[in-house]
Write an enzyme that holds these catalytic residues in place. Structure first.
Site: not given
Ligand code: PMP
Length: 423
Positions: A214, A217, A380
């Site tokens: 992922d 960030q 989240c």
């Molecule tokens: N992974 C991480 C570490 C994030 O910070 C985010 C966004 N806050 C996401 C996944 C999901 O990204 P998106 O909402 O743009 O799909």
């Protein structure tokens, strides 16, 4: 020397006042602001090129296709991936969340025998293991938890150190011969800690597991090279790397993408479709891009990638590190606790903090009244908050446009928070 003051001037939104104070934007981990060249790339596309890609014998359709494909090449260059000449490794998605769901759904389809023998390597069965970490955003945790439920596989996870780092030293123990998939964040969107992924990737490959990064960030803040890291798949969102919303990218090693069954079905992804037998799907990336794509936004994301490379990721990293050092002084204020590593090494400028006895919403509102935008909530990522004994926190996160002076202002305002709420 890169003149970061000039770079800041490229962001039209930052010139405004909020509650009579100059806007100080410390919420880039949620979404970054957009420089003029990105805004122009999107509007210029609509003014001069707009047409659907890949179909239509007319000039605009062909210009649109060229712009769309060129944008992927630009994005690939930013992250050390390939695009073109049979090495198409960049799939367009609507965001990191969509990319992760695409992978989990596709692995689930493979587990049900879809994709034939080529896809067998993605199939999971009861007894197999999927490994994540406690620091994952729900966008990683939930699709792979769901995949485990769908296939009978077991979900396992890396625990965290007291300061919130993923325990990559536990790789040999947690990743076993039964592990098929490992999905880990490169940088936590709560603690800002950079994961020591090298150990985890090596161990995953040692047991023949797939490694998914992922990179949401990390792409905006670090100089990353996906080939060199040897990840199998990676996902990230354009809107956090100074590009538009509604677009993200999925990187996959070419041979893996070629074997991966589709997850979404519809137009523009089949060679042949019949009434009485399954369709024959196109090669990647189109196989994964059913429906009309957000072409203008992808083109603008390409402009963002070029713009970042022009500034230089090493310069961006160094600039943000100096701001991070200032933000971390929050930890010195009585009643304040930074959730994550408290020195600026091996971390980015995403600094979450708790103020003892004060609801994050109240803290956020106080900052807002001074024109300073910070995020409040669980971001989240509830398990990592639980790790710190909390449900929610405040989060200040940097972008290229921030200055050390702004960070000092934030810390001074935090001291006012302390006085105001009697912490
Ligand atoms: N992974 C991480 C570490 C994030 O910070 C985010 C966004 N806050 C996401 C996944 C999901 O990204 P998106 O909402 O743009 O799909």
């Amino acid at each position: 020397m890169v003149a970061f003051n000039d770079i800041r001037d490229q962001f039209p939104i930052l010139g405004q006042k909020i509650h009579r104070h100059p806007l100080v934007y410390f919420d880039s981990a949620a979404t970054a602001q957009k420089p003029r060249c990105v805004i122009d790339a999107e509007s210029n596309f609509y003014e001069t090129i707009n047409a659907g890609v890949h179909r239509g014998a007319h000039e605009l359709a062909s210009r649109s296709t060229v712009a769309f494909e060129e944008a992927r090449t630009k994005v690939a260059k930013l992250v050390g991936a390939a695009y073109g000449e049979g090495q198409e490794e960049i799939v367009v998605t609507s965001g990191a969340t969509a990319g992760l769901n695409l992978l989990a759904t596709s692995f689930g389809n493979a587990s049900q025998g879809r994709g034939g023998h080529e896809a067998a390597g993605f199939a999971l069965k009861p007894g197999d293991e999927i490994v994540v970490s406690k620091a994952e955003h729900h966008s990683v945790l939930l699709p792979f938890q769901e995949l485990a439920l769908r296939t009978g596989a077991t979900l396992k996870w890396f625990d965290l150190t007291d300061d919130g780092r993923i325990r990559s030293d536990m790789a040999d123990e947690i990743i076993t011969e039964r592990t098929k998939v490992v999905a880990i964040t490169h940088v936590s969107n709560v603690t800002g800690a950079i994961t020591d992924v090298e150990l985890i990737i090596r161990r995953a490959h040692e047991v023949g597991a797939l490694f998914i990064l992922d990179a949401c960030q990390s792409v905006p803040h670090l100089d990353i090279d996906l080939h060199q890291m040897d990840v199998d798949f990676a996902v990230w969102s354009a809107h956090k790397m100074y590009g538009p919303t509604g677009v993200g990218f999925l990187y996959g090693k070419r041979d893996l993408l070629e074997a991966l069954p589709p997850a979404n079905f519809g137009g523009s992804m089949v060679e042949l479709a019949w009434m009485d037998k399954p369709a024959q799907y196109m090669q990647p990336p189109e196989r994964f891009e059913a429906g009309t794509q957000p072409v203008a936004q992808v083109v603008a994301a390409g402009a963002a990638a070029d713009w970042m490379r022009e500034i230089g990721m090493a310069n961006i990293e160094a600039h943000e590190r100096s701001i991070t050092a200032e933000l971390l002084k929050l930890n010195d204020i009585a009643g304040f606790r930074v959730l994550g590593p408290v020195d600026e090494r091996n971390r980015i400028g995403t600094v979450s903090f708790d103020v003892q006895g004060v609801h994050p919403h109240d803290v956020g509102q106080f900052f807002d009244s001074k024109g300073i935008a910070v995020r409040v909530g669980h971001h989240c990522a509830q398990p990592v908050h639980r790790h710190f004994g909390l449900f929610a926190s405040n989060r200040a996160s940097t972008g290229v446009y921030n200055t050390a002076e702004e960070a000092r202002q934030l810390v001074e305002t935090a001291d006012e928070v302390r006085l105001f709420f009697g912490v």
